[in-house]
Design an enzyme around this catalytic site. Structure first.
Site, PDB file in Angstrom:
ATOM      1  CD  GLU A 177      39.136 -11.892 -29.149  1.00 45.98           C
ATOM      2  OE1 GLU A 177      37.780 -12.652 -29.585  1.00 45.98           O
ATOM      3  OE2 GLU A 177      39.731 -12.415 -28.398  1.00 45.98           O
ATOM      4  CG  ASN A 198      29.951 -15.075 -33.396  1.00 47.80           C
ATOM      5  OD1 ASN A 198      29.762 -15.669 -33.344  1.00 47.80           O
ATOM      6  ND2 ASN A 198      29.631 -14.204 -34.499  1.00 47.80           N
ATOM      7  CG  HIS A 416      46.658 -23.824 -24.285  1.00 49.23           C
ATOM      8  ND1 HIS A 416      45.545 -24.363 -24.841  1.00 49.23           N
ATOM      9  CD2 HIS A 416      47.062 -22.309 -24.843  1.00 49.23           C
ATOM     10  CE1 HIS A 416      44.530 -23.163 -24.900  1.00 49.23           C
ATOM     11  NE2 HIS A 416      45.062 -22.280 -25.141  1.00 49.23           N
ATOM     12  CG  HIS A 417      49.437 -22.483 -18.565  1.00 49.37           C
ATOM     13  ND1 HIS A 417      50.191 -22.000 -18.232  1.00 49.37           N
ATOM     14  CD2 HIS A 417      49.185 -23.802 -18.866  1.00 49.37           C
ATOM     15  CE1 HIS A 417      51.714 -22.699 -17.608  1.00 49.37           C
ATOM     16  NE2 HIS A 417      50.963 -23.930 -18.199  1.00 49.37           N
ATOM     17  CD  GLU A 418      40.744 -20.614 -22.392  1.00 51.42           C
ATOM     18  OE1 GLU A 418      41.486 -20.804 -23.170  1.00 51.42           O
ATOM     19  OE2 GLU A 418      40.390 -19.872 -21.415  1.00 51.42           O
ATOM     20  CG  HIS A 486      45.483 -16.084 -27.796  1.00 47.44           C
ATOM     21  ND1 HIS A 486      44.867 -16.232 -28.649  1.00 47.44           N
ATOM     22  CD2 HIS A 486      46.283 -16.171 -27.561  1.00 47.44           C
ATOM     23  CE1 HIS A 486      45.279 -16.443 -29.882  1.00 47.44           C
ATOM     24  NE2 HIS A 486      46.972 -16.021 -29.006  1.00 47.44           N
ATOM     25  CD  GLU A 487      40.624 -15.478 -25.357  1.00 51.16           C
ATOM     26  OE1 GLU A 487      40.405 -15.600 -27.073  1.00 51.16           O
ATOM     27  OE2 GLU A 487      41.647 -16.080 -25.004  1.00 51.16           O
ATOM     28  CD  GLU A 505      42.967 -14.046 -29.487  1.00 54.19           C
ATOM     29  OE1 GLU A 505      42.106 -14.458 -30.681  1.00 54.19           O
ATOM     30  OE2 GLU A 505      42.616 -13.994 -28.537  1.00 54.19           O
ATOM     31  CD  GLU A 511      40.260 -17.629 -31.694  1.00 51.75           C
ATOM     32  OE1 GLU A 511      40.439 -18.013 -31.492  1.00 51.75           O
ATOM     33  OE2 GLU A 511      39.258 -16.312 -30.873  1.00 51.75           O
TER      34      GLU A 511
HETATM   35  C1  NOJ Z   1      40.798 -18.202 -27.718  1.00 52.67           C
HETATM   36  C2  NOJ Z   1      41.687 -18.247 -28.032  1.00 52.67           C
HETATM   37  O1  NOJ Z   1      42.323 -17.149 -29.045  1.00 52.67           O
HETATM   38  C3  NOJ Z   1      41.885 -19.662 -28.896  1.00 52.67           C
HETATM   39  O2  NOJ Z   1      43.000 -19.093 -29.599  1.00 52.67           O
HETATM   40  C4  NOJ Z   1      42.086 -21.038 -28.105  1.00 52.67           C
HETATM   41  O3  NOJ Z   1      42.234 -22.001 -28.715  1.00 52.67           O
HETATM   42  C5  NOJ Z   1      40.623 -20.723 -27.466  1.00 52.67           C
HETATM   43  N1  NOJ Z   1      40.692 -19.927 -26.756  1.00 52.67           N
HETATM   44  C6  NOJ Z   1      40.687 -21.904 -25.978  1.00 52.67           C
HETATM   45  O4  NOJ Z   1      41.689 -21.480 -25.211  1.00 52.67           O
HETATM   46 CA    CA Z   2      40.392 -15.101 -28.582  1.00 53.89          CA
END
Ligand code: NOJ
Ligand code: CA
Length: 705
Positions: A177, A198, A416-418, A486-487, A505, A511
């Protein structure tokens, strides 16, 4: 596979009169003969290759080899024991994609090498030469005295012959990123970005770049370096020697092991790729990366439908609501755990609002972030293992009712799985988490890996994580789940083999415009991304922000494009899932531009890149599967320009009802981003149109039959 020794030019040239096998030059050309790869061994038996494009050397003598832990390097003392060539030509179909049919046509050279020393280790190097570039990889056959190895580094060189204009991001081991830089190759300085603000995780150990890295030469030669089929290996960054203009593979490592890759034989590396064209648009049309991957192993994936989606997402990035249920918005102070802080975004009521809006506007999905327990412990916590739970909703989110309601409205909920990069916790729960999705009929998940990887010492792009991402996706397929990480690890075309790897991503997404302290993504960002990151695969960029300045939430931040460009992104930036990222109220206040989001396709029969210049502008036309409607999008950087459009790509004898969404006369990404002009007209194959794109602007166009 068709063996055709005639169409492939193999020249055995004996340079000196002494009959050393080592001095045979092997040459293999692309089907159209414009690209030629030569392979040879040096006097010391060291393998090297070079590449010519239109008879000009673009990669000069570049050596190949490996260093190992506790074993001699593989670099010299080789002899060629066998060579073979073949031609391959097939057409395969994408279950979803930028087009249906993909031509996979190449000539292959396979060189089998053996050490002349006692060890007699064997290694093959395979080159595939296409009209749009080359790929090569190392293959280690099964052998008696060599069962397993620990790679300290791979030493693949790309020795360039010109100080190219280069579009690059630093070779960060933990994140892609970064903003792109445009410099000469000799001016690359990645280390200036070490300790970037950031970013929740970043590690840049060398003056190296991440791939795809794209270069433009004086004579219009375009090159992009990347890799294909990254499986059970670590990601490759390219170390830059700014004096000799040499790039050399530098694999991502781990703090836990002295080696970077551990493998047993037989095994082969990912493909090292160079896309080679004489113009910018052809880079985007190139299918080299997917072609170098194996065919579909999943069979029918029609349970996944490409779709547009809305979601409980941008509102958290703006600070309107929170992911967590029991913490104040700055994520620093506890309110009363177990009791709502009053700003939680993923409530039954709020999600129903998104479902209603999506159902009304031809949008197939709703993403819900912050629905599950664990967010109180998200950013900045060391002890993240065991925190996130992927089956337990917060008390104000009635998942049964939401799924029922969504189904009734014909909308699918996106899971969604963070993971907060706590990989062991996630791996333990994968089966139950995906089984829950299957029970609810949810067919796609957005996963996230914010933060330093746990176990400590691993990096996002090392072998450990490559395996984690791939294994999660393969397991997901068993539950009919498609993955948008993402990541992530970079895209390397694995979507061909596992078409449930739908998007990701892996770049500075939208974002950053909501919160980055460096001003967000500048207008040149996406005109670079289209010719760099996008060459690797689909991007979940999350376009469609209408409230460009969002001053009511954040005075310091804004999106740095016009609203017309936000519409153009649905066509320009490819993804089979495409978010309409703004808040429902911002769309409802702007029904006219919303019409484009409602109309635009997400799954394409054909794609034509009409024009473009890396870093400056690009225009893409795509034909929707099933309807045969065309959509066109064009974007420009901080410079205004006029695009002359012709429509030869349209069907013969067919009139189309066109709606054009273009920058208004006083539009400007900063001074007047909302100035939008909408025009309706009839368009056919013979039509011509001149469109002005303002600074940071763009245009979008629907052409309906
Ligand atoms: C980073 C992700 O790129 C973003 O889209 C997401 O909302 C946040 N993490 C939380 O999971
Ligand atoms: Ca991100």
């Amino acid at each position: 596979m068709k063996k055709s020794f005639l169409s492939i030019c193999i020249i055995f040239l004996f340079l000196n009169s002494c009959e050393k096998e080592n001095e045979a030059i092997l040459e293999i050309a692309s089907p159209n003969a414009a690209i030629k790869v030569n392979f040879n061994l040096s006097d010391e038996g060291q393998p090297f290759y070079n590449v010519k494009f239109n008879n000009k050397t673009i990669i000069d003598t570049s050596y190949l080899g490996f260093d190992f832990i506790e074993a001699e390097s593989l670099s010299k003392n080789f002899k060629i024991i066998n060579t073979s060539t073949s031609e391959f030509n097939e057409t395969w179909q994408m279950p979803w994609g930028e087009q249906i049919e993909v031509v996979n046509h190449y000539n292959e050279l396979n060189v089998e090498l053996e050490e002349t020393t006692e060890a007699k280790r064997r290694l093959s190097i395979v080159f595939k030469v296409y009209d749009d570039g080359i790929g090569f990889r190392y293959e280690f056959p099964e052998q008696e005295n060599w069962k397993e190895f620990l790679i300290k580094n791979e030493n693949t060189e790309f020795n360039l012959t010109e100080d190219y204009k280069t579009f690059w991001i630093p070779g960060d081991w933990d994140i892609y990123e970064h903003l792109y830089n445009t410099t000469k190759l000799s001016e690359i300085d990645a280390l200036q970005y070490a300790n970037h603000k950031n970013l929740a995780q970043t590690y840049i150990p060398e003056n190296a770049v991440n791939t795809p890295v794209t270069m433009v030469g004086e004579d219009g030669t375009h090159l992009s370096f990347h890799e294909a089929a990254l499986v059970d290996y670590s990601g490759m960054t390219l170390k830059v020697d700014t004096e000799s203009l040499n790039l050399k593979s530098n694999l991502v490592g781990s703090e836990n092991t002295a080696y970077k890759v551990k493998r047993s034989l037989p095994f082969h590396t990912p493909w090292r790729t160079i896309q080679i064209t004489d113009n910018a648009p052809d880079l985007i049309e190139s299918k080299l990366i997917v072609n170098l991957n194996e065919p579909n192993k999943l069979g029918d994936v029609s349970w996944f439908t490409p779709m547009k989606y809305t979601g409980v997402w941008w509102e958290m990035h703006l600070g309107k609501s929170s992911w967590d249920y029991g913490m104040t918005q700055d994520m620093n102070t506890w309110t009363d755990p177990g009791k709502s802080n009053g700003t939680h975004g993923a409530t039954t009521e709020n999600v129903k609002n998104f479902i209603d809006f999506s159902a009304k506007n031809n949008i197939g999905g709703v993403l819900v972030e912050g629905w599950n327990t664990g967010w109180e412990h998200w950013i900045g916590f060391e002890d993240r293992e065991g925190v996130f739970d992927f089956v337990t909703p917060y008390p104000d989110y009635d998942i049964n009712e939401i799924v029922r309601y969504a189904k009734e409205k014909g909308v699918e909920i996106i899971m969604h799985h963070e993971t907060s990069a706590a990989t062991e916790t996630y791996e333990k729960q994968l089966d139950t988490a995906y089984a829950l999705m299957q029970k609810y009929g949810m067919h796609s998940v957005k996963s996230g890996y914010v933060g330093k990887i746990l176990p400590k010492g691993e990096y996002h792009h090392g072998q450990y994580m490559v395996n984690h991402y791939n294994n999660a996706a393969i397991k997901a397929a068993k539950y009919e789940v498609a993955v948008n990480a993402h990541e992530p690890i970079k895209a390397t075309g694995l979507r061909r083999t596992y078409p449930n790897i739908i998007s990701r991503e892996g770049l500075r997404g939208q974002e950053f415009n909501a919160w980055a302290s460096d001003g967000g993504n500048p207008p040149e960002h996406l005109p670079i991304v289209a010719f760099t990151r996008m060459l690797s695969g689909p991007i979940d960029y999350t376009p469609g922000i209408f409230n460009i300045k969002f001053d009511e939430y954040k005075k310091e931040n804004q999106v740095n494009t016009t609203i017309a460009q936000q519409l153009a992104l649905y066509v320009v930036i490819y993804s089979p899932i495409q978010m309409a990222a703004d808040l429902v109220e911002h769309y409802e206040a702007n029904p006219e531009p919303l019409q484009f989001i409602k109309d635009v396709g997400v799954d394409w029969q054909e794609t034509k890149v009409l024009n473009g210049k890396v870093g400056d502008y690009v225009t893409i036309a795509r034909k929707e599967r099933e309807t045969d409607n065309w959509f066109v999008g064009g974007i420009t950087d901080e410079n205004s320009r006029i695009i002359e459009l012709t429509f030869e790509f349209l069907d013969d004898n067919q009139n189309y009802e066109a709606i054009i969404y273009r920058d208004g006369d006083t539009a400007h990404w900063d001074k007047n981003p909302l100035d939008l002009k909408i025009e309706k007209m009839k368009i056919n194959k013979e039509s011509k149109l001149s469109i002005k794109l303002t600074e940071g602007g763009g245009f979008a166009m629907s052409l309906m039959k």
